[in-house]
Design a protein around this motif. Structure first.
Motif, PDB file in Angstrom:
ATOM      1  N   ILE A 194       0.845  -1.195   0.000  1.00 30.92           N
ATOM      2  CA  ILE A 194       0.000   0.000   0.000  1.00 30.92           C
ATOM      3  C   ILE A 194       0.878   1.240   0.000  1.00 30.92           C
ATOM      4  CG2 ILE A 194      -1.784   1.264   1.272  1.00 30.92           C
ATOM      5  CD1 ILE A 194      -2.623  -1.403   2.525  1.00 30.92           C
ATOM      6  N   GLY A 195       0.652   2.104  -0.993  1.00 32.13           N
ATOM      7  CA  GLY A 195       1.478   3.306  -1.115  1.00 32.13           C
ATOM      8  C   GLY A 195       2.868   2.971  -1.612  1.00 32.13           C
ATOM      9  N   CYS A 196       2.946   2.259  -2.736  1.00 33.50           N
ATOM     10  CA  CYS A 196       4.239   1.758  -3.229  1.00 33.50           C
ATOM     11  C   CYS A 196       5.108   2.844  -3.846  1.00 33.50           C
ATOM     12  CB  CYS A 196       4.013   0.644  -4.250  1.00 33.50           C
ATOM     13  SG  CYS A 196       3.149   1.171  -5.755  1.00 33.50           S
ATOM     14  N   GLY A 197       4.515   3.991  -4.239  1.00 38.63           N
ATOM     15  CA  GLY A 197       5.311   5.030  -4.900  1.00 38.63           C
ATOM     16  C   GLY A 197       5.946   4.502  -6.165  1.00 38.63           C
ATOM     17  N   LYS A 198       7.207   4.818  -6.357  1.00 41.94           N
ATOM     18  CA  LYS A 198       7.921   4.379  -7.553  1.00 41.94           C
ATOM     19  C   LYS A 198       8.467   2.961  -7.434  1.00 41.94           C
ATOM     20  CE  LYS A 198       9.249   8.924  -9.309  1.00 41.94           C
ATOM     21  NZ  LYS A 198      10.376   9.770  -9.770  1.00 41.94           N
ATOM     22  N   GLY A 199       8.188   2.305  -6.320  1.00 40.28           N
ATOM     23  CA  GLY A 199       8.458   0.881  -6.234  1.00 40.28           C
ATOM     24  C   GLY A 199       9.822   0.457  -5.746  1.00 40.28           C
ATOM     25  N   ASN A 200      10.527   1.313  -5.013  1.00 40.64           N
ATOM     26  CA  ASN A 200      11.832   0.900  -4.487  1.00 40.64           C
ATOM     27  C   ASN A 200      11.705  -0.342  -3.609  1.00 40.64           C
ATOM     28  OD1 ASN A 200      12.916   3.094  -5.752  1.00 40.64           O
ATOM     29  ND2 ASN A 200      13.130   4.343  -3.910  1.00 40.64           N
ATOM     30  N   SER A 201      10.721  -0.319  -2.716  1.00 39.63           N
ATOM     31  CA  SER A 201      10.524  -1.473  -1.831  1.00 39.63           C
ATOM     32  C   SER A 201       9.916  -2.643  -2.589  1.00 39.63           C
ATOM     33  CB  SER A 201       9.619  -1.088  -0.658  1.00 39.63           C
ATOM     34  OG  SER A 201      10.181  -0.031   0.078  1.00 39.63           O
ATOM     35  N   THR A 202       9.070  -2.344  -3.553  1.00 39.06           N
ATOM     36  CA  THR A 202       8.414  -3.405  -4.334  1.00 39.06           C
ATOM     37  C   THR A 202       9.440  -4.313  -4.983  1.00 39.06           C
ATOM     38  OG1 THR A 202       6.787  -1.697  -4.899  1.00 39.06           O
ATOM     39  CG2 THR A 202       6.572  -3.833  -5.999  1.00 39.06           C
ATOM     40  N   ILE A 203      10.435  -3.717  -5.598  1.00 41.50           N
ATOM     41  CA  ILE A 203      11.470  -4.505  -6.282  1.00 41.50           C
ATOM     42  C   ILE A 203      12.207  -5.396  -5.300  1.00 41.50           C
ATOM     43  CG2 ILE A 203      13.594  -4.361  -7.629  1.00 41.50           C
ATOM     44  CD1 ILE A 203      11.043  -3.544  -9.143  1.00 41.50           C
ATOM     45  N   VAL A 204      12.509  -4.858  -4.121  1.00 43.37           N
ATOM     46  CA  VAL A 204      13.243  -5.630  -3.117  1.00 43.37           C
ATOM     47  C   VAL A 204      12.433  -6.837  -2.658  1.00 43.37           C
ATOM     48  CG1 VAL A 204      14.266  -5.584  -0.808  1.00 43.37           C
ATOM     49  CG2 VAL A 204      14.533  -3.616  -2.330  1.00 43.37           C
ATOM     50  N   ILE A 205      11.177  -6.637  -2.270  1.00 44.06           N
ATOM     51  CA  ILE A 205      10.398  -7.758  -1.742  1.00 44.06           C
ATOM     52  C   ILE A 205      10.033  -8.742  -2.860  1.00 44.06           C
ATOM     53  CG2 ILE A 205       9.529  -6.475   0.238  1.00 44.06           C
ATOM     54  CD1 ILE A 205       6.943  -5.992  -1.177  1.00 44.06           C
ATOM     55  N   ALA A 206       9.941  -8.260  -4.090  1.00 44.66           N
ATOM     56  CA  ALA A 206       9.674  -9.172  -5.208  1.00 44.66           C
ATOM     57  C   ALA A 206      10.858 -10.105  -5.436  1.00 44.66           C
ATOM     58  CB  ALA A 206       9.365  -8.377  -6.474  1.00 44.66           C
ATOM     59  N   LYS A 207      12.056  -9.581  -5.252  1.00 45.53           N
ATOM     60  CA  LYS A 207      13.257 -10.404  -5.422  1.00 45.53           C
ATOM     61  C   LYS A 207      13.453 -11.369  -4.259  1.00 45.53           C
ATOM     62  CE  LYS A 207      16.002  -7.206  -8.264  1.00 45.53           C
ATOM     63  NZ  LYS A 207      17.232  -6.383  -8.311  1.00 45.53           N
ATOM     64  N   LEU A 208      12.999 -10.973  -3.070  1.00 47.37           N
ATOM     65  CA  LEU A 208      13.220 -11.795  -1.890  1.00 47.37           C
ATOM     66  C   LEU A 208      12.155 -12.871  -1.698  1.00 47.37           C
ATOM     67  CD1 LEU A 208      14.256  -9.067   0.714  1.00 47.37           C
ATOM     68  CD2 LEU A 208      15.743 -10.790  -0.339  1.00 47.37           C
ATOM     69  N   SER A 209      11.013 -12.730  -2.362  1.00 45.76           N
ATOM     70  CA  SER A 209       9.914 -13.658  -2.114  1.00 45.76           C
ATOM     71  C   SER A 209       9.452 -14.324  -3.408  1.00 45.76           C
ATOM     72  CB  SER A 209       8.731 -12.912  -1.482  1.00 45.76           C
ATOM     73  OG  SER A 209       8.086 -12.109  -2.456  1.00 45.76           O
ATOM     74  N   ASN A 210       8.634 -15.354  -3.221  1.00 45.00           N
ATOM     75  CA  ASN A 210       7.984 -16.007  -4.356  1.00 45.00           C
ATOM     76  C   ASN A 210       6.505 -15.637  -4.425  1.00 45.00           C
ATOM     77  OD1 ASN A 210      10.303 -17.518  -5.199  1.00 45.00           O
ATOM     78  ND2 ASN A 210       9.986 -18.883  -3.431  1.00 45.00           N
ATOM     79  N   ALA A 211       6.155 -14.603  -3.707  1.00 45.97           N
ATOM     80  CA  ALA A 211       4.752 -14.232  -3.581  1.00 45.97           C
ATOM     81  C   ALA A 211       4.242 -13.491  -4.807  1.00 45.97           C
ATOM     82  CB  ALA A 211       4.571 -13.345  -2.343  1.00 45.97           C
ATOM     83  N   THR A 220      -0.584   7.828 -10.650  1.00 48.71           N
ATOM     84  CA  THR A 220      -0.357   7.045 -11.871  1.00 48.71           C
ATOM     85  C   THR A 220       1.064   7.188 -12.392  1.00 48.71           C
ATOM     86  OG1 THR A 220      -1.261   8.886 -13.166  1.00 48.71           O
ATOM     87  CG2 THR A 220      -2.772   7.126 -12.563  1.00 48.71           C
ATOM     88  N   MET A 221       1.627   8.386 -12.253  1.00 50.79           N
ATOM     89  CA  MET A 221       2.993   8.590 -12.731  1.00 50.79           C
ATOM     90  C   MET A 221       3.968   7.672 -11.993  1.00 50.79           C
ATOM     91  SD  MET A 221       6.114  10.055 -11.870  1.00 50.79           S
ATOM     92  CE  MET A 221       5.717  11.311 -10.638  1.00 50.79           C
ATOM     93  N   ALA A 222       3.810   7.559 -10.670  1.00 45.70           N
ATOM     94  CA  ALA A 222       4.687   6.698  -9.880  1.00 45.70           C
ATOM     95  C   ALA A 222       4.533   5.240 -10.288  1.00 45.70           C
ATOM     96  CB  ALA A 222       4.391   6.874  -8.396  1.00 45.70           C
ATOM     97  N   LEU A 223       3.294   4.808 -10.514  1.00 44.15           N
ATOM     98  CA  LEU A 223       3.063   3.427 -10.944  1.00 44.15           C
ATOM     99  C   LEU A 223       3.687   3.159 -12.306  1.00 44.15           C
ATOM    100  CD1 LEU A 223      -0.643   2.931  -9.797  1.00 44.15           C
ATOM    101  CD2 LEU A 223       1.413   1.974  -8.749  1.00 44.15           C
ATOM    102  N   GLY A 224       3.696   4.175 -13.165  1.00 41.50           N
ATOM    103  CA  GLY A 224       4.353   4.027 -14.465  1.00 41.50           C
ATOM    104  C   GLY A 224       5.845   3.772 -14.305  1.00 41.50           C
ATOM    105  N   LYS A 225       6.472   4.482 -13.366  1.00 35.74           N
ATOM    106  CA  LYS A 225       7.903   4.265 -13.099  1.00 35.74           C
ATOM    107  C   LYS A 225       8.147   2.866 -12.541  1.00 35.74           C
ATOM    108  CE  LYS A 225       9.390   8.347 -14.302  1.00 35.74           C
ATOM    109  NZ  LYS A 225      10.299   8.530 -15.472  1.00 35.74           N
ATOM    110  N   LEU A 226       7.228   2.403 -11.696  1.00 38.72           N
ATOM    111  CA  LEU A 226       7.358   1.044 -11.163  1.00 38.72           C
ATOM    112  C   LEU A 226       7.248   0.013 -12.281  1.00 38.72           C
ATOM    113  CD1 LEU A 226       7.494  -1.175  -9.076  1.00 38.72           C
ATOM    114  CD2 LEU A 226       5.087  -0.732  -8.507  1.00 38.72           C
TER     115      LEU A 226
END
Length: 373
Positions: A194-211, A220-226
């Motif tokens: 929730i509130g991922c912004g440009k996805g700095n944390s998203t990339i990290v947890i995606a790499k660390l998990s199989n979820a 929308t602009m931030a989601l585009g960067k993600l």
């Protein structure tokens, strides 16, 4: 000897009072009319002067009864002091009313009023902004960013000029995100960010998990960067982005093993977030969030004054822990965000402010950034 030369209608016109008021004055023996043989009431020049004296006293806020007392005996200064204090209080209230009306009309900044409402009536404040024509995203931005609905458009233009190119929109680091994920001590299948912004944390947890991860934000602009980062890191199959407000997460009950929210839960209020997001978690699910808190029992006055307007709900660690437990959660871990997380946020921001200072002209006053410990 008195000369009675004014009929009651003439006296009323001369002093600006009604016939009824003059008769009441006469009943109180403030003036003394004379009835002629033809039935007409007449008054003297002395009555005219008496009324004008009374009007001058009343201009000072003195009541008619108090005027009578003043005319019949020496001034009662205790009574006058009471009237003075009452009038002074009324004037302050009127000045506050004028100031509020001026801000609502757009003649002056409405920031102090919005800051007060954010502190004493945060939910009602948001609802009222929506009634005024702001959608939820705009209303939240007025509350947390511009704090002035009259200058909001200009503020947001300057804000995005500063922040749009920046990688981080809040203090975070890969190391802190990795540490928090490791402390989960579980292998989640479904994560809601929730509130991922440009996805700095998203990339990290995606790499660390199989979820499977659903990353949400209302920008929308931030989601585009993600989306670009997901493509770059070959993670699009693991992450789905959704543009949605954190207050309107209609995913159904017990859908996620983990809810992840770095530096964003404050937007809807920590206690509100704890309450409303809980139903989204599966049994034994976990909520991971970060928040700005006091790390000292005696913060400086400058820090308190700043955060009172910028984040009025800032609390101590102990208070946040108590709120977490009260909301029905079991606290597993807590740690302080690293110094590097602050550097990764503030140092690029400071450089960006320097770069755009000339382009913003008089606007940098909107973009003051404070760092507190």
């Amino acid at each position: 000897m008195e000369f009675y030369v004014y009929r009651i209608s003439e006296l009323a016109s001369l002093v600006g009072l009604s016939r009824t008021a003059l008769l009441y004055y006469e009943k109180l023996n403030l003036i003394a009319g004379k009835r002629l043989e033809n039935g007409y009431r007449v008054y003297s020049d002395r009555d005219v002067q008496q009324i004008r004296l009374i009007q001058q006293l009343q201009a000072g806020g003195v009541t008619l009864a108090e005027c009578k007392s003043c005319l019949e005996s020496r001034l009662d200064k205790a009574v006058l002091r009471l009237r003075y204090d009452q009038l002074e209080s009324e004037i302050k209230q009127k000045e506050q009313a004028l100031s509020l009306l001026s801000s609502l009309l757009g003649d002056k900044s409405s920031k102090p009023w919005h800051e007060t409402l954010s502190e004493i009536a945060p939910d009602a404040h948001i609802d009222w902004l929506k009634v005024q024509g702001f959608d939820e995203k705009q209303a939240l931005r007025v509350k947390w960013l511009s704090k002035d609905m009259n200058e909001h458009d200009k503020y947001m233009q300057d804000f995005m000029t500063v922040f749009e190119p920046l990688e981080s929109w809040g203090p975070n680091s890969q190391e802190d995100t990795s540490k928090a994920f490791t402390l989960l001590n579980r292998n989640p299948n479904n994560i809601l960010e929730i509130g991922c912004g440009k996805g700095n944390s998203t990339i990290v947890i995606a790499k660390l998990s199989n979820a499977n991860i659903i990353a949400t934000d209302n920008e929308t602009m931030a989601l585009g960067k993600l989306e670009e980062k997901l493509e770059l890191h070959c993670l699009k199959s693991k992450v789905t982005t959704q543009c949605v407000s954190m207050t309107e997460l209609n995913f159904g009950d017990k859908q996620f093993d983990v809810i992840w929210s770095e530096a964003s839960a404050y937007i809807m209020g920590i206690e509100n977030a704890l309450a409303k997001w809980k139903s989204l978690l599966k049994d034994r699910g976990a909520l991971v969030f970060s928040d700005l808190v006091w790390l000292t029992d005696k913060p400086s006055k400058a820090s308190v004054d700043h955060w009172k307007s910028d984040y009025p709900d800032i609390q101590s660690v102990d208070t946040r822990i108590a709120q977490i437990k009260k909301a029905g959660y079991i606290l597993e871990h807590t740690f302080t965000v690293s110094e590097q997380a602050w550097k990764d946020y503030y140092e690029p921001l400071q450089q960006r402010l320097t770069d755009v200072a000339s382009a913003l002209g008089n606007s940098p006053k909107h973009c003051m950034i404070f760092k507190t410990r």
